[in-house]
Each structure stands twice: as C-alpha cells, then as structure tokens.
Design a protein around this motif. Structure first.
Motif, PDB file in Angstrom:
ATOM      1  N   GLY A 124      45.088 -42.832  19.172  1.00 13.53           N
ATOM      2  CA  GLY A 124      44.731 -42.621  20.566  1.00 13.53           C
ATOM      3  C   GLY A 124      44.892 -41.196  21.043  1.00 13.53           C
ATOM      4  N   ILE A 125      45.459 -40.318  20.210  1.00  9.44           N
ATOM      5  CA  ILE A 125      45.723 -38.952  20.654  1.00  9.44           C
ATOM      6  C   ILE A 125      44.441 -38.192  20.987  1.00  9.44           C
ATOM      7  CG2 ILE A 125      47.948 -38.720  19.490  1.00  9.44           C
ATOM      8  CD1 ILE A 125      46.588 -37.402  17.158  1.00  9.44           C
ATOM      9  N   CYS A 126      43.310 -38.612  20.423  1.00  7.77           N
ATOM     10  CA  CYS A 126      42.065 -37.888  20.674  1.00  7.77           C
ATOM     11  C   CYS A 126      40.920 -38.826  21.031  1.00  7.77           C
ATOM     12  CB  CYS A 126      41.701 -37.064  19.437  1.00  7.77           C
ATOM     13  SG  CYS A 126      40.390 -35.854  19.689  1.00  7.77           S
ATOM     14  N   SER A 127      41.233 -40.050  21.365  1.00  6.32           N
ATOM     15  CA  SER A 127      40.179 -41.032  21.624  1.00  6.32           C
ATOM     16  C   SER A 127      39.751 -41.002  23.086  1.00  6.32           C
ATOM     17  CB  SER A 127      40.684 -42.437  21.273  1.00  6.32           C
ATOM     18  OG  SER A 127      41.589 -42.897  22.268  1.00  6.32           O
ATOM     19  N   PRO A 128      38.579 -41.572  23.387  1.00  4.98           N
ATOM     20  CA  PRO A 128      38.105 -41.677  24.772  1.00  4.98           C
ATOM     21  C   PRO A 128      38.580 -42.970  25.432  1.00  4.98           C
ATOM     22  CG  PRO A 128      36.385 -42.413  23.321  1.00  4.98           C
ATOM     23  CD  PRO A 128      37.552 -42.042  22.429  1.00  4.98           C
ATOM     24  N   THR A 131      44.923 -46.993  26.475  1.00  7.97           N
ATOM     25  CA  THR A 131      45.438 -48.357  26.379  1.00  7.97           C
ATOM     26  C   THR A 131      46.695 -48.443  27.229  1.00  7.97           C
ATOM     27  OG1 THR A 131      44.557 -48.575  24.137  1.00  7.97           O
ATOM     28  CG2 THR A 131      46.234 -50.159  24.818  1.00  7.97           C
ATOM     29  N   LEU A 132      46.623 -49.240  28.290  1.00  7.39           N
ATOM     30  CA  LEU A 132      47.701 -49.288  29.273  1.00  7.39           C
ATOM     31  C   LEU A 132      48.086 -50.735  29.582  1.00  7.39           C
ATOM     32  CD1 LEU A 132      46.231 -46.627  31.746  1.00  7.39           C
ATOM     33  CD2 LEU A 132      48.067 -46.258  30.092  1.00  7.39           C
ATOM     34  N   GLY A 139      45.267 -53.463  28.754  1.00  4.90           N
ATOM     35  CA  GLY A 139      43.839 -53.216  28.878  1.00  4.90           C
ATOM     36  C   GLY A 139      43.446 -51.875  28.293  1.00  4.90           C
ATOM     37  N   SER A 140      42.158 -51.731  27.951  1.00  2.00           N
ATOM     38  CA  SER A 140      41.609 -50.480  27.438  1.00  2.00           C
ATOM     39  C   SER A 140      40.660 -49.898  28.474  1.00  2.00           C
ATOM     40  CB  SER A 140      40.863 -50.722  26.117  1.00  2.00           C
ATOM     41  OG  SER A 140      41.742 -51.192  25.112  1.00  2.00           O
ATOM     42  N   TYR A 141      40.826 -48.620  28.779  1.00  2.90           N
ATOM     43  CA  TYR A 141      40.065 -47.968  29.844  1.00  2.90           C
ATOM     44  C   TYR A 141      39.362 -46.729  29.289  1.00  2.90           C
ATOM     45  CZ  TYR A 141      43.324 -50.863  32.507  1.00  2.90           C
ATOM     46  OH  TYR A 141      44.071 -51.924  32.976  1.00  2.90           O
ATOM     47  N   GLY A 142      38.073 -46.597  29.580  1.00  5.71           N
ATOM     48  CA  GLY A 142      37.313 -45.449  29.122  1.00  5.71           C
ATOM     49  C   GLY A 142      37.694 -44.188  29.881  1.00  5.71           C
TER      50      GLY A 142
END
Length: 353
Positions: A124-128, A131-132, A139-142
C-alpha cells in the motif's frame, strides 16, 4: 487521431537506498514539491515520533500531526486539521496505517502526498488505495498515487523484522492474484490489463526467486521495488486486481472473523496464496511459494499463525463474501466446507507437514 500512448499515474521520485532521508529537504525543494518548506507531516506514535526529533530542525516550516490509528475517522480528522493552512504538500512518515490515513486525508484536501515508508509491511505504500477501518469493518478507498516515495534502508533495518516478512508475503501473493485474474478472464470475460499484470507478476517473481535474506540490502531493495511496482500496477488497472485475489479474500476473512487474533496482512496473504495455488492445481508453484515463505520465516500452515484447521476452513469458506463481484479460484470451485477440509489436508500433505 488514435491514442498511441497512455499516461501512467506514478511517483515523480522513488528513492530507495541507505541514507535516503538525509536528503529529504533537498528532495522537497529540488522537485518543486515545497520550495519554502510549508508542509504538513503526519507521523505515527512509534517510529514517526523518533524521526520527528531528527528532522524537525531540517524542516522548520513544517507542522507535525500525530496519527493514532488506521481508521476513516482518523483520516477525516487529519484532513480537517490541515484544511485552510495553505500547505504545499503532505508528508506521511510511518508504516502502512499512517500512509493509508494520510493518502486519504491528502486527497480530501487536494494536496500532493510524499510517502516515507518506515517499514515494508505491504504494497500500500505506493498504491492508489487507502485501506481504512470503519464502522462496518474495513473499507478500500480510491486515492491519488503519492507524488514521491522515499524508503531509507537504514530506517527499514531498525523496524521489527516481522514487517519485512509481511511485505514478502504480500509481494509473493501477486502471483496467485494474477492467476485468479487470468482465470476470471477465461471464465467470465473480465478484461486483463497486460501492463498491470506484467508489473505485478515481475514484482512477485523478483521476491520469490531472490536468493538473499531480510538482512541483505540487495534483497531489501528488490522487495521495496516490488512493493512499489505492485502499487503502480494497481494505478494502471484502476483497482487492486493485479495484487488481490483469493489470497487477499482469505486474509480479509481472517480479519473479519477473528479481528483480535488476526496475523499480519502479509502472513495471511502468503498462506492464502500458497493454498490458492494448490487449489488450482499449480502444485509446483505452490511448493515454490512454500519454500520461499519458510526460508524467510513466514507461516505456511494456519497452526503457525495460531489458528486451527477448523478456523482456516471457516475463513476460506467465508472469503468470497469479502469481495463481492470478484472472481477467483474460490468462486470458481465453490467448495463446501468438507471439500475445503479435504483440499487443505492434501495441501498440508504435499508440503510435508
């Protein structure tokens, strides 16, 4: 006029090396991210607080914001605190939860994000994607991709080794996720983005086949680059598909069913990937994953994570509900609990447990 190329959202700077943080202020100025040093820095309560003492003199124009957890409420709170302060950028200084919270907050206030990873626990360090945790679980948020990413190997070495091991499991699980994507393409017609798949596959293969260990700089660079490429692959495809299949469904099931006992994300994904490869009949690929996971000290059996076989069967059975609409080997086989138990027995026997 045909479109002959496409723009790929990716960081303008990726700096992975020993001592990378020594040049942080120069990076911010040279890349025109913040020439006057007017930035917000979100930090964790652990490694981030220690680094604040080191960098506060170098960043005199920065405001520091402690972040206490990886929740949607914490992200909104951070965004509200930064709003109207006329910052040039936001810097996330910490592990995966801090970066996820800050990515969401930066998107909410319209500021570019510089991600400084203090561990390598997941991609997740560089993803768009952020995850919270929320009221319904997780949930996953763009969100936009970070504008810059810094990984200082000296800092990574100071983090608990379990975080590096977690990143290994997450990177290797790409190979199972890609196999699920290809399966969905054959069975449902879901389109595959070839570039995203190639990047995610290359990232997973590089970590799977690297002969080094967690104490080697060369291996840490390969792992770091693999996690970065996984994030960019997700940016290219527009979702988490290149790095998330049955492996992540199983991990999410553990999180939801056993929230107080769940292992690290990467440990669960690594085990899930090895089992998913076995389910699809890719026994050689499963064996390669198991060998690499074992060599790096990661679990390959649920008992090694503190779960019983019955709990593992429960998690695998529940897993498809965590990602409605996603087609993986689990949805394809649609196994009963007894069939999952039998498949697990075959998997455990095949890896010599």
């Amino acid at each position: 006029m045909p479109v002959l190329t496409r723009l790929i959202p990716s960081p303008v700077v990726v700096d992975i090396r020993r001592g990378a943080l020594d040049d942080l202020s120069a990076l911010l100025a040279d890349q025109r991210i913040s020439s006057n040093g007017k930035i917000a820095v979100a930090i964790s309560g652990g490694s981030g607080l220690k680094l604040r003492d080191h960098f506060a003199p170098e960043l005199p124009g920065a405001d520091w914001y402690p972040v206490s957890g990886g929740t949607i409420d914490e992200a909104v709170k951070l965004a509200d605190a930064m709003r109207g302060k006329r910052y040039d950028a936001v810097v996330a200084l910490g592990g995966g939860k801090i970066i996820d919270v800050t990515k969401y907050a930066a998107a909410r206030v319209g500021l570019p994000l510089v991600a400084i990873a203090t561990n390598l626990s997941h991609d997740g360090i560089c993803s768009p994607i952020s995850t919270l945790d929320n009221d319904n679980g997780r949930g996953s948020y763009g969100v936009p991709t970070p504008i810059a990413l810094v990984i200082d190997l000296d800092v990574i070495r100071d983090a608990p080794i379990r975080y590096v091991r977690s990143g290994i499991g997450d990177a290797i699980s790409n190979l199972s996720a890609i196999a699920d994507w290809e399966l969905s393409h054959r069975e449902t017609g879901e389109p595959i983005d070839g570039l995203a798949a190639a990047m995610a596959r290359s990232a997973g293969e590089a970590v799977l086949r690297h002969p080094g260990g967690v104490g080697d700089d060369d291996f840490l660079v390969s792992l770091s680059e693999g996690l970065v490429m996984s994030g960019i692959a997700m940016s290219i495809s527009g979702d988490s598909r290149p790095s998330s299949g049955a492996c992540h469904e199983i991990s999410h099931a553990f999180d939801l069913l056993f929230p107080t006992r769940a292992a690290s994300h990467g440990e669960q994904c690594g085990l899930g990937a090895a089992f998913a490869m076995h389910l699809r009949g890719a026994h050689e690929g499963s064996a390669q994953m198991v060998e690499t996971l074992r060599r790096h000290g990661l679990p390959v059996l649920p008992e090694e994570m503190g779960f019983t076989v019955d709990e593992f069967v429960q998690a695998v059975s529940f897993a498809p509900q965590t990602r409605p609409g996603r087609f993986t080997i689990l949805e394809h086989l649609d196994l009963s609990d007894d069939e999952i138990r039998d498949a697990y027995a075959d998997y455990a026997k095949s890896i010599g447990s």
